[in-house]
Scaffold this active site. Structure first.
Site, short mmCIF file in Angstrom:
data_model
loop_
_atom_site.label_atom_id
_atom_site.label_comp_id
_atom_site.label_asym_id
_atom_site.label_seq_id
_atom_site.Cartn_x
_atom_site.Cartn_y
_atom_site.Cartn_z
CB ALA A 1 15.43 -8.80 -4.85
NE ARG B 1 16.95 5.43 3.41
CZ ARG B 1 16.94 4.66 4.49
NH1 ARG B 1 17.71 4.97 5.53
NH2 ARG B 1 16.18 3.59 4.54
CD GLN C 1 6.41 -6.09 -3.81
OE1 GLN C 1 7.63 -6.06 -3.63
NE2 GLN C 1 5.55 -5.91 -2.84
N GLY D 1 4.13 -3.63 0.46
CA GLY D 1 4.46 -4.19 1.77
C GLY D 1 5.12 -5.56 1.65
CB THR D 2 7.32 -7.36 4.05
OG1 THR D 2 6.46 -7.06 5.17
CG2 THR D 2 8.50 -6.41 4.09
CD GLU E 1 6.58 -3.67 11.32
OE1 GLU E 1 7.45 -2.96 10.82
OE2 GLU E 1 6.80 -4.83 11.72
CG ASN F 1 18.30 0.85 4.23
OD1 ASN F 1 17.58 0.28 3.42
ND2 ASN F 1 18.31 0.52 5.51
CB ALA G 1 69.69 -7.13 -14.13
C1 UD1 Z 1 10.47 -4.78 8.21
C2 UD1 Z 1 9.56 -5.52 9.22
C3 UD1 Z 1 10.00 -5.16 10.64
C4 UD1 Z 1 11.47 -5.48 10.83
C5 UD1 Z 1 12.31 -4.79 9.75
C6 UD1 Z 1 13.75 -5.26 9.83
C7 UD1 Z 1 7.40 -5.70 8.09
C8 UD1 Z 1 6.02 -5.16 8.01
N1 UD1 Z 1 8.20 -5.12 8.99
O1 UD1 Z 1 10.21 -3.41 8.40
O2 UD1 Z 1 9.23 -5.86 11.57
O3 UD1 Z 1 11.89 -5.06 12.10
O4 UD1 Z 1 11.82 -5.12 8.43
O5 UD1 Z 1 14.52 -4.50 8.95
O6 UD1 Z 1 7.73 -6.63 7.37
N2 UD1 Z 1 10.23 -4.86 0.35
C9 UD1 Z 1 9.81 -5.32 -0.87
N3 UD1 Z 1 8.53 -5.07 -1.25
C10 UD1 Z 1 7.67 -4.37 -0.47
C11 UD1 Z 1 8.11 -3.90 0.78
C12 UD1 Z 1 9.41 -4.18 1.15
O7 UD1 Z 1 10.55 -5.95 -1.62
O8 UD1 Z 1 6.53 -4.18 -0.90
C13 UD1 Z 1 11.61 -5.12 0.77
C14 UD1 Z 1 12.38 -3.82 0.93
O9 UD1 Z 1 13.04 -3.46 -0.24
C15 UD1 Z 1 13.36 -4.18 2.02
C16 UD1 Z 1 12.57 -5.14 2.89
O10 UD1 Z 1 11.58 -5.68 2.05
O11 UD1 Z 1 14.48 -4.85 1.50
C17 UD1 Z 1 12.02 -4.53 4.16
O12 UD1 Z 1 11.05 -3.61 3.79
P1 UD1 Z 1 10.70 -2.30 4.62
O13 UD1 Z 1 9.48 -1.71 4.08
O14 UD1 Z 1 11.91 -1.45 4.71
O15 UD1 Z 1 10.36 -2.91 6.03
P2 UD1 Z 1 10.68 -2.24 7.39
O16 UD1 Z 1 9.77 -1.10 7.59
O17 UD1 Z 1 12.11 -2.01 7.55
CA CA Z 2 13.67 -0.98 6.17
#
Ligand code: UD1
Ligand code: CA
Length: 422
Positions: A16, A22, A79, A84-85, A161, A234, A396
Site C-alpha cells: 500500500a 493516474r 517503504q 519494486g514489489t 515481466e 489505477n 394530513a
Molecule cells: C506486478 C508483477 C507482475 C504482475 C502484475 C499484476 C512484479 C515485479 N511484477 O507488475 O508480474 O503481472 O504486478 O498487476 O511484481 N508497489 C509497492 N512498492 C513498490 C512497487 C510496487 O507498494 O516498490 C505496489 C504498487 O503500488 C502496486 C503493486 O505493488 O499496487 C504492483 O506494482 P507495479 O510496479 O505496478 O507492478 P507491475 O509492474 O504491475
Molecule cells: Ca501495475
C-alpha cells in the site's frame, strides 16, 4: 486459519505504498471508495475474513491517509522509495522473521478478489506443500503483465515481466496476478537473493519463484476462474469499472437467492445486504451495506435505503423514499415521497405521501416511534423525539411535536378559514 482440522498460521502483507498518479487526486488512491468503502479497507477486511492471524500494510506515499483509514486493524511497515514489489515485501521482513507458516501477498489497489479464491489459494499451498503458490489468470491480451513460464510437465519455473520477456515469452497467455501464498521462511530466504538487474532496475518479488525452483522447492498455481477478481484500480475509469463489477456481482447474488431486480443497470446494492425471497427491487434503487429486507417486499423505484435499516416482510417502500436507521414492521406501506430517519414503525401501517421525520435538531439525532396499524395522513411532519401509539390516525398536514397515545387521532394544523373574495 483451520485447514483439514489443523490450525495453520497465516499472515497477509498488503502493498500500500503506491503513488496512484493516474487518479489525478489529492488523496491516496487507496482511500478512494467503492460502495462507500476505501479500497485498502476492502483488502484489509478480505485479509481478516480469510482468517489471517496478522495483517501488515506496507505504506509509503500519503501514508497518514491510509493509516487514518486502517487505524490499528493492521501493523505497519514503511517503504519510502518504491524500489519494486520485492523491496516492498522486504520492508515487512521484521514481522515475518521467526514465524512458521504462510504469508499471503495482496495489494491495496486490488480490492474485489473473492474470499473463496484466496482461501483456495492458501488451502492448495498447504495441502500440496508448495513453497510458493501463485494466483494466475489466462488473458487473451496479456500485454503488460508478468508471464508464467512452465516446463513441458506444466510445472511453474519462473515469472518473466513484460519488459524482460523475449518474443516467445510474450506469446504466453497465462499471467501473474501478483497475488501469492508463500512459505514464510523460504520467502525470506529467497528475498535475500533478488537483485535489481532487470529492465526496470527494480527488486522484483516475482524473482523468488525462480530462486525457489533452483533450490528444488515445489511451487504451484491456482488459475482464477473469474478474471474480474484480480482487476486493480489505477485511474478513475478503472474505479468505475470495479464498482460496476461489484454491483453486478452483488445483484447476481440476490437474484440467485430469489430476488427480482427489474433493472440490473440502475440497482446499487452494497456489500452484506440481506434480502428475502420474492422481494422486487424496482429501478434506481440504492441499498447500503448491512441493510436487512424481508420477503415479498416491493422496493422502489428511486428508493434510497441507507445504513441500519431493518425492513419486515411484505413491506412496500415506494418511489422517492429515503430511509435511514429505520425499523419497519411487516405489511407496512411507505409508498411515496417520504423521508424517515431514526425511526421505528410497527406493522400494518400506512405512511402518507410527503411524510417526514424531523430527526435532526442541529446537534442531535432524535427518534420517532410509531406503533402498529398507524394511519399517517399525507404531508405529516414528526418533530422528534416523538412517540405515536398503536391504532393512531394522524390528520394530513399535521406537524406533530407531542406524543400521541394509542387509539387517538392527532391533528396539529391551522384551522381553515374561508373568506369571501372582493
Ligand atoms: C506486478 C508483477 C507482475 C504482475 C502484475 C499484476 C512484479 C515485479 N511484477 O507488475 O508480474 O503481472 O504486478 O498487476 O511484481 N508497489 C509497492 N512498492 C513498490 C512497487 C510496487 O507498494 O516498490 C505496489 C504498487 O503500488 C502496486 C503493486 O505493488 O499496487 C504492483 O506494482 P507495479 O510496479 O505496478 O507492478 P507491475 O509492474 O504491475
Ligand atoms: Ca501495475
Amino acid at each position: 486459519m483451520i485447514i483439514d482440522g489443523k490450525e495453520q498460521f497465516v499472515m497477509t502483507v498488503i502493498m500500500a505504498a503506491g503513488k496512484g498518479t493516474r487518479m489525478k487526486s489529492r488523496k491516496s488512491k487507496l482511500v478512494h471508495k467503492i460502495f462507500d468503502k476505501e479500497l485498502v479497507k476492502r483488502v484489509t477486511e478480505l485479509a481478516t475474513n480469510i482468517g489471517s492471524d496478522e495483517v501488515i500494510a506496507v505504506v509509503g506515499h500519503l501514508r497518514e491517509q491510509v493509516e487514518d483509514v486502517l487505524k490499528d486493524t493492521v501493523k505497519y511497515a514503511y517503504q519510502d522509495e518504491l524500489l519494486g514489489t520485492g523491496h516492498a515485501v522486504m520492508q515487512a521482513a521484521k514481522y515475518l522473521e521467526g514465524k512458521k507458516g504462510k504469508v499471503v501477498i495482496l495489494y491495496g489497489d486490488v480490492p474485489i478478489i473473492r474470499e473463496t479464491t484466496l482461501k483456495t489459494l492458501v488451502e492448495k499451498s498447504i495441502k500440496n506443500k508448495e513453497y510458493a503458490t501463485l494466483l494466475t489468470a489466462i488473458y487473451e491480451n496479456p500485454t503488460g503483465y508478468g508471464r508464467i513460464i512452465r516446463d513441458e510437465g506444466g510445472n511453474i519455473k519462473a515469472i518473466v515481466e513484460e519488459k524482460d520477456a523475449n518474443m516467445f515469452e510474450k506469446e504466453i497467455k497465462e499471467i501473474n496476478s501478483g497475488i501469492y501464498c508463500f512459505d514464510i521462511e523460504e520467502l525470506l530466504a529467497a528475498l535475500e537473493h533478488i537483485q535489481p538487474n532487470n529492465a526496470q532496475g527494480e527488486y522484483y518479488l516475482t524473482d523468488v519463484i525462480k530462486i525457489m525452483n533452483d533450490k528444488g522447492l515445489k511451487t504451484g498455481a491456482v488459475i482464477v476462474e473469474d478474471n474480474t477478481e484480480i482487476l486493480g484500480v489505477n485511474d478513475r475509469a478503472q474505479l468505475e469499472l470495479l464498482t460496476r463489477v461489484l454491483r453486478m456481482r452483488n445483484n447476481a447474488y440476490h437474484m440467485k437467492n430469489g430476488v427480482t431486480i427489474e433493472d440490473e443497470n440502475s440497482t446499487y446494492i452494497h456489500d452484506d445486504v440481506i434480502i428475502g425471497m420474492d422481494t422486487v427491487i424496482r429501478p434506481n434503487t440504492i441499498i447500503k451495506s448491512g441493510v436487512i429486507i424481508g420477503e415479498n417486499c416491493e422496493i422502489g423505484p428511486n428508493a434510497y435505503i441507507r445504513e441500519n435499516c431493518i425492513i419486515g416482510n411484505e413491506v412496500k417502500i415506494g418511489n422517492c423514499v429515503e430511509i435511514k436507521n429505520v425499523k419497519i414492521g411487516d405489511r407496512t406501506k411507505v409508498p411515496h415521497f417520504i423521508y424517515l430517519g431514526d425511526a421505528e414503525v410497527g406493522e400494518d401501517g400506512n405512511i402518507g405521501c410527503g411524510t417526514i421525520t424531523c430527526n435532526y435538531d442541529g446537534v442531535n439525532k432524535n427518534k420517532t416511534v410509531i406503533g402498529d396499524r398507524a394511519f399517517i395522513g399525507s404531508n405529516v411532519n414528526f418533530v422528534a423525539p416523538v412517540t405515536i401509539g398503536d391504532d393512531v390516525l394522524i390528520a394530513a398536514g399535521s406537524t406533530i411535536t407531542e406524543d400521541v397515545p394509542s387509539n387517538n387521532m392527532g391533528i396539529a394544523r391551522e384551522k381553515q378559514t374561508n373568506k369571501e373574495r372582493k
